[in-house]
Design an enzyme around this catalytic site. Sequence first.
Site, PDB file in Angstrom:
ATOM      1  N   ASP A   1      -7.854  -2.095  -1.514  1.00 49.61           N
ATOM      2  CA  ASP A   1      -8.112  -3.511  -1.402  1.00 49.61           C
ATOM      3  C   ASP A   1      -9.670  -3.177  -1.019  1.00 49.61           C
ATOM      4  O   ASP A   1     -10.892  -1.590  -0.790  1.00 49.61           O
ATOM      5  CB  ASP A   1      -8.471  -3.207   0.379  1.00 49.61           C
ATOM      6  CG  ASP A   1      -7.271  -3.598   1.469  1.00 49.61           C
ATOM      7  OD1 ASP A   1      -5.699  -4.091   0.359  1.00 49.61           O
ATOM      8  OD2 ASP A   1      -6.630  -3.573   1.893  1.00 49.61           O
TER       9      ASP A   1
ATOM     10  N   GLU B   1      -5.410 -12.820   0.602  1.00 49.17           N
ATOM     11  CA  GLU B   1      -6.607 -11.584   0.877  1.00 49.17           C
ATOM     12  C   GLU B   1      -7.900 -11.743  -0.360  1.00 49.17           C
ATOM     13  O   GLU B   1      -6.964 -11.037  -1.143  1.00 49.17           O
ATOM     14  CB  GLU B   1      -6.373 -10.198   1.407  1.00 49.17           C
ATOM     15  CG  GLU B   1      -5.631 -10.507   2.664  1.00 49.17           C
ATOM     16  CD  GLU B   1      -4.835  -9.191   2.934  1.00 49.17           C
ATOM     17  OE1 GLU B   1      -4.910  -8.246   2.458  1.00 49.17           O
ATOM     18  OE2 GLU B   1      -4.693  -9.142   4.494  1.00 49.17           O
TER      19      GLU B   1
ATOM     20  N   HIS C   1      -7.314  -7.777  -1.802  1.00 52.17           N
ATOM     21  CA  HIS C   1      -6.745  -7.198  -1.968  1.00 52.17           C
ATOM     22  C   HIS C   1      -5.914  -6.920  -2.942  1.00 52.17           C
ATOM     23  O   HIS C   1      -5.172  -8.312  -3.886  1.00 52.17           O
ATOM     24  CB  HIS C   1      -5.271  -7.426  -0.792  1.00 52.17           C
ATOM     25  CG  HIS C   1      -4.291  -6.723  -0.899  1.00 52.17           C
ATOM     26  ND1 HIS C   1      -3.654  -5.927   0.169  1.00 52.17           N
ATOM     27  CD2 HIS C   1      -2.927  -6.897  -1.940  1.00 52.17           C
ATOM     28  CE1 HIS C   1      -2.305  -5.471   0.171  1.00 52.17           C
ATOM     29  NE2 HIS C   1      -1.874  -6.325  -0.961  1.00 52.17           N
TER      30      HIS C   1
ATOM     31  N   HIS D   1       1.103  -0.793  -0.079  1.00 53.69           N
ATOM     32  CA  HIS D   1       0.057  -0.238   0.017  1.00 53.69           C
ATOM     33  C   HIS D   1       0.933   1.410  -0.120  1.00 53.69           C
ATOM     34  O   HIS D   1       0.125   2.143  -0.340  1.00 53.69           O
ATOM     35  CB  HIS D   1      -0.968   0.250   1.045  1.00 53.69           C
ATOM     36  CG  HIS D   1      -2.111  -1.152   1.217  1.00 53.69           C
ATOM     37  ND1 HIS D   1      -3.382  -0.749   0.075  1.00 53.69           N
ATOM     38  CD2 HIS D   1      -2.716  -2.309   1.443  1.00 53.69           C
ATOM     39  CE1 HIS D   1      -4.421  -2.066   0.680  1.00 53.69           C
ATOM     40  NE2 HIS D   1      -3.172  -2.539   1.145  1.00 53.69           N
TER      41      HIS D   1
END
Length: 175
Positions: free
Chosen positions: A82, A152, A155, A75
């Site tokens: 996300d 995830e 993500h 990030h």
Amino acid sequence: MHPHQQAAVALSGVQKAIAADGLTLVVFDCYRPARAVSDMGEWTRQGGPPDPQWYPKVRRNDLIAKGYVGELSTHSRGSTVDVAIARADRKSAPKPACGAADADTLDFGTGFDCFDPASETAHHPLAGEATANRKRLVDAMRTGGFRNYAREWWHFTLENEPFAKQRFDFPVAAE
């Protein structure tokens, strides 16, 4: 186009593509300054028992080792987001037992930021429409130029990100 705009333009393309099906993207997280990542790492090192809403089966000081929190987060490069998908009419799905439950997203089996094996993109079995919704999200994001982080379902990182080796630390503030 400025290199920092590539992820935003690609994400806009995904939004336009899914809007044709009456859907919309919900963005939970995008750029995160390196100082915030460092603070998250420090928070995990403070330890603590599992938390039933966010990490029900993992102790807090194991979140980095298990791959749920990154010491060097993607990030901080400005090309990771996300996201989830919701119906444009915001008709709610059932609220998940783990993770964020405040967005009217489709059913993904868990909420955003549920640090649990059930959040792995290919986790099986999943109840209801969660598997199909995860596939829909991954396919839309892949078509838009993003790759998924398999741990995830929410993500995604821009495939050809312009700053793959850098971390940025400029603060985010309201103007």
